[in-house]
Write a protein that holds these residues in place. Structure first.
Motif, PDB file in Angstrom:
ATOM      1  N   GLY A 106       1.051  -1.286  -0.123  1.00  0.00           N
ATOM      2  CA  GLY A 106      -0.019   0.133   0.026  1.00  0.00           C
ATOM      3  C   GLY A 106       0.803   1.173  -0.100  1.00  0.00           C
ATOM      4  N   LYS A 107       2.008   1.263   0.708  1.00  0.00           N
ATOM      5  CA  LYS A 107       2.710   2.519   0.942  1.00  0.00           C
ATOM      6  C   LYS A 107       3.546   2.705  -0.209  1.00  0.00           C
ATOM      7  CE  LYS A 107       5.364   4.233   4.666  1.00  0.00           C
ATOM      8  NZ  LYS A 107       6.256   3.937   5.910  1.00  0.00           N
ATOM      9  N   VAL A 108       4.051   1.821  -0.934  1.00  0.00           N
ATOM     10  CA  VAL A 108       4.694   1.747  -2.205  1.00  0.00           C
ATOM     11  C   VAL A 108       3.803   2.266  -3.328  1.00  0.00           C
ATOM     12  CG1 VAL A 108       5.844   0.601  -3.934  1.00  0.00           C
ATOM     13  CG2 VAL A 108       6.422   0.163  -1.575  1.00  0.00           C
ATOM     14  N   LEU A 109       2.865   1.648  -3.438  1.00  0.00           N
ATOM     15  CA  LEU A 109       1.637   1.969  -4.701  1.00  0.00           C
ATOM     16  C   LEU A 109       1.160   3.143  -4.433  1.00  0.00           C
ATOM     17  CD1 LEU A 109       0.697  -0.016  -7.142  1.00  0.00           C
ATOM     18  CD2 LEU A 109       1.961  -0.878  -5.214  1.00  0.00           C
ATOM     19  N   TRP A 110       1.027   3.900  -3.160  1.00  0.00           N
ATOM     20  CA  TRP A 110       0.572   5.044  -2.778  1.00  0.00           C
ATOM     21  C   TRP A 110       1.529   6.177  -3.479  1.00  0.00           C
ATOM     22  CZ3 TRP A 110       2.673   9.161   0.493  1.00  0.00           C
ATOM     23  CH2 TRP A 110       1.913  10.156   0.638  1.00  0.00           C
ATOM     24  N   LEU A 117       3.718   5.659  -5.801  1.00  0.00           N
ATOM     25  CA  LEU A 117       3.672   5.565  -7.358  1.00  0.00           C
ATOM     26  C   LEU A 117       2.493   6.212  -7.932  1.00  0.00           C
ATOM     27  CD1 LEU A 117       4.818   1.887  -7.489  1.00  0.00           C
ATOM     28  CD2 LEU A 117       6.109   3.771  -8.498  1.00  0.00           C
ATOM     29  N   SER A 118       1.268   6.319  -7.162  1.00  0.00           N
ATOM     30  CA  SER A 118       0.056   6.634  -7.549  1.00  0.00           C
ATOM     31  C   SER A 118       0.055   8.334  -7.397  1.00  0.00           C
ATOM     32  CB  SER A 118      -1.129   6.484  -6.531  1.00  0.00           C
ATOM     33  OG  SER A 118      -2.013   7.070  -6.961  1.00  0.00           O
ATOM     34  N   ASN A 119       0.711   9.041  -6.593  1.00  0.00           N
ATOM     35  CA  ASN A 119       1.248  10.376  -6.374  1.00  0.00           C
ATOM     36  C   ASN A 119       1.798  10.966  -7.739  1.00  0.00           C
ATOM     37  OD1 ASN A 119      -0.225  10.772  -4.261  1.00  0.00           O
ATOM     38  ND2 ASN A 119       1.760  10.991  -2.718  1.00  0.00           N
ATOM     39  N   ALA A 120       2.871   9.988  -7.954  1.00  0.00           N
ATOM     40  CA  ALA A 120       3.578  10.313  -9.133  1.00  0.00           C
ATOM     41  C   ALA A 120       2.960  10.166 -10.484  1.00  0.00           C
ATOM     42  CB  ALA A 120       4.798   9.353  -9.104  1.00  0.00           C
ATOM     43  N   GLY A 121       1.822   9.938 -10.488  1.00  0.00           N
ATOM     44  CA  GLY A 121       0.987   9.460 -11.698  1.00  0.00           C
ATOM     45  C   GLY A 121       1.513   8.262 -12.619  1.00  0.00           C
ATOM     46  N   ILE A 122       2.064   7.418 -12.052  1.00  0.00           N
ATOM     47  CA  ILE A 122       2.267   6.045 -12.580  1.00  0.00           C
ATOM     48  C   ILE A 122       1.358   5.109 -12.722  1.00  0.00           C
ATOM     49  CG2 ILE A 122       4.202   4.278 -12.764  1.00  0.00           C
ATOM     50  CD1 ILE A 122       6.275   5.990 -11.719  1.00  0.00           C
ATOM     51  N   GLY A 181     -12.357  -1.944  -6.954  1.00  0.00           N
ATOM     52  CA  GLY A 181     -11.252  -1.024  -7.065  1.00  0.00           C
ATOM     53  C   GLY A 181      -9.839  -1.876  -7.119  1.00  0.00           C
ATOM     54  N   GLY A 182      -8.832  -1.184  -7.045  1.00  0.00           N
ATOM     55  CA  GLY A 182      -7.585  -1.674  -7.359  1.00  0.00           C
ATOM     56  C   GLY A 182      -6.459  -0.519  -7.715  1.00  0.00           C
ATOM     57  N   TYR A 183      -5.372  -1.220  -8.324  1.00  0.00           N
ATOM     58  CA  TYR A 183      -4.418  -0.506  -9.138  1.00  0.00           C
ATOM     59  C   TYR A 183      -4.141  -0.824 -10.434  1.00  0.00           C
ATOM     60  CZ  TYR A 183      -3.088   1.653  -4.670  1.00  0.00           C
ATOM     61  OH  TYR A 183      -2.859   2.463  -3.574  1.00  0.00           O
ATOM     62  N   MET A 184      -3.894   0.224 -11.377  1.00  0.00           N
ATOM     63  CA  MET A 184      -3.781   0.062 -12.895  1.00  0.00           C
ATOM     64  C   MET A 184      -2.479   0.865 -13.142  1.00  0.00           C
ATOM     65  SD  MET A 184      -7.239  -0.247 -14.724  1.00  0.00           S
ATOM     66  CE  MET A 184      -6.499  -0.195 -16.403  1.00  0.00           C
ATOM     67  N   LEU A 185      -1.813   0.185 -14.433  1.00  0.00           N
ATOM     68  CA  LEU A 185      -0.822   1.465 -14.848  1.00  0.00           C
ATOM     69  C   LEU A 185      -1.555   2.679 -15.391  1.00  0.00           C
ATOM     70  CD1 LEU A 185       1.690  -1.038 -16.507  1.00  0.00           C
ATOM     71  CD2 LEU A 185       1.892   0.067 -14.305  1.00  0.00           C
ATOM     72  N   ALA A 186      -0.779   3.803 -15.307  1.00  0.00           N
ATOM     73  CA  ALA A 186      -1.736   4.914 -15.715  1.00  0.00           C
ATOM     74  C   ALA A 186      -1.521   5.237 -17.296  1.00  0.00           C
ATOM     75  CB  ALA A 186      -1.327   6.363 -15.062  1.00  0.00           C
ATOM     76  N   ARG A 187      -0.271   4.382 -17.664  1.00  0.00           N
ATOM     77  CA  ARG A 187       0.102   4.430 -19.208  1.00  0.00           C
ATOM     78  C   ARG A 187       0.514   3.003 -19.537  1.00  0.00           C
ATOM     79  NH1 ARG A 187       4.870   8.085 -18.517  1.00  0.00           N
ATOM     80  NH2 ARG A 187       4.184   7.921 -16.204  1.00  0.00           N
ATOM     81  N   PRO A 188       0.732   2.693 -20.813  1.00  0.00           N
ATOM     82  CA  PRO A 188       1.141   1.618 -21.376  1.00  0.00           C
ATOM     83  C   PRO A 188       2.570   1.282 -20.890  1.00  0.00           C
ATOM     84  CG  PRO A 188       0.239   2.804 -23.258  1.00  0.00           C
ATOM     85  CD  PRO A 188       0.200   3.409 -22.100  1.00  0.00           C
ATOM     86  N   PRO A 189       2.888   0.022 -20.694  1.00  0.00           N
ATOM     87  CA  PRO A 189       4.082  -0.213 -19.964  1.00  0.00           C
ATOM     88  C   PRO A 189       5.329   0.143 -20.826  1.00  0.00           C
ATOM     89  CG  PRO A 189       2.888  -1.971 -19.870  1.00  0.00           C
ATOM     90  CD  PRO A 189       1.988  -1.429 -20.840  1.00  0.00           C
ATOM     91  N   ALA A 190       5.142   0.448 -22.072  1.00  0.00           N
ATOM     92  CA  ALA A 190       6.263   0.666 -23.133  1.00  0.00           C
ATOM     93  C   ALA A 190       6.467   2.155 -22.878  1.00  0.00           C
ATOM     94  CB  ALA A 190       5.902   0.292 -24.652  1.00  0.00           C
TER      95      ALA A 190
END
Lengths: 158, 158
Positions: free
Chosen positions: B43-47, B49-54, B63-72
């Motif tokens: 949770g801490k790590v993903l938070w 990464l979430s702030n950074a917009g990744i 709910g859950g997490y997804m990449l904000a952009r394609p991996p490439a």
DNA sequence: TGAATACTTTACTTTTTCGTCAACAATGTC
DNA sequence: GACATTGTTGACGAAAAAGTAAAGTATTCA
């Protein structure tokens, strides 16, 4: 990605020794004063460098530390490696999370990244010697830039 | 010179997300299980990464997490920089020993070394994307070696 | 030989980082 | 709208790193 305190102080203490006239050393007290760290802490750092054969020490009233080799023959890469746990297996033992061993022990997508990273860093730092770091900052900067441009880090060619 | 725990886990969690089929995310619990770390830690790590917009997050039962952009389009360099204090001034504030400020504040022979190192590492890691890390280790290794050989790190040309 | 100096070594304390926990807020389902 | 699920946030405890202290050993010089 960060430099540890010991790496930083180790490098700084060695630069002080490299600035000494040939044949002259420095005591722990002198080194500590010049680097703004305690004598005890300087002692710890220099002890590690001594074990690694980068400096030699002498006890007694005329004692102190000296570089074991000319500054031009001591690379920053070598210095850093004194303080680090450069082993990749060691890395995988840490970061195992709540498991006993890392969950990716058999197949890890990150290991290749770390390999390239280690190689690159080592390659860059092995081109920089203590002798190049004893000058003033602007001069050091210029020289390193030139060096870097002349021999770009083709890290994986080894 | 070391990778911090957060950098390591951050990278690993993102690789998991990158392995998901398009449009599907993972919950903290799932990510934790797959990486062998606790849900709280994930949770801490993903938070961050979430702030950074990744990554982007969704609350609630779906709910859950997804990449904000394609991996490439996500580089390892970008990921690492989320967790690190890449500022050189910050570096000089630490390592001031027993003094208030670093004794070499005005003129430091190490700063150029750190600059080159940072630039080089950044340059190398900016060539590696998440998309390249989702495969098996041997394959990842091969591809990165090729990449490295094709475009050696002429870091200071920027 | 004894006293002063300086490195050596181990143990301890402090500080920082890392990881966990618990209360909270938001979202979707029935 | 009540409830279950999931991310958010801040506080706390554990672990590791960094730094300190002190007793020990070697060397020089008088």
């Amino acid at each position: 990605m960060r430099i540890t305190a010991q790496e930083e102080y180790g490098l700084r203490c060695l630069i002080q020794l490299a600035r000494q006239p040939d044949g002259q050393g420095l005591t722990l007290k002198q080194i500590g004063e010049r680097e703004g760290i305690s004598t005890a802490n300087a002692g710890k750092v220099l002890w590690l460098l001594s074990n690694a054969g980068i400096v030699k020490s002498a006890r007694g009233i005329k004692g102190g530390y000296m570089l074991a080799r000319p500054p031009a023959q001591i690379t920053v890469s070598e210095i850093i490696s004194v303080f680090e746990n450069a082993d990749l297996e060691e890395h995988c033992k840490n970061f195992s999370g709540i498991q006993e061993v890392c969950i990716h022990n058999a197949d890890c997508g990150i290991r290749p990244v770390l390999q390239i990273l280690n190689e690159t860093v080592r390659q860059v730092l092995s081109q920089i010697t203590l002798a190049q770091l004893v000058h003033h900052e602007c001069e050091v900067s210029q020289r390193l830039f030139q060096l870097q441009r002349a021999a770009p880090a083709a890290a994986m060619s080894a």
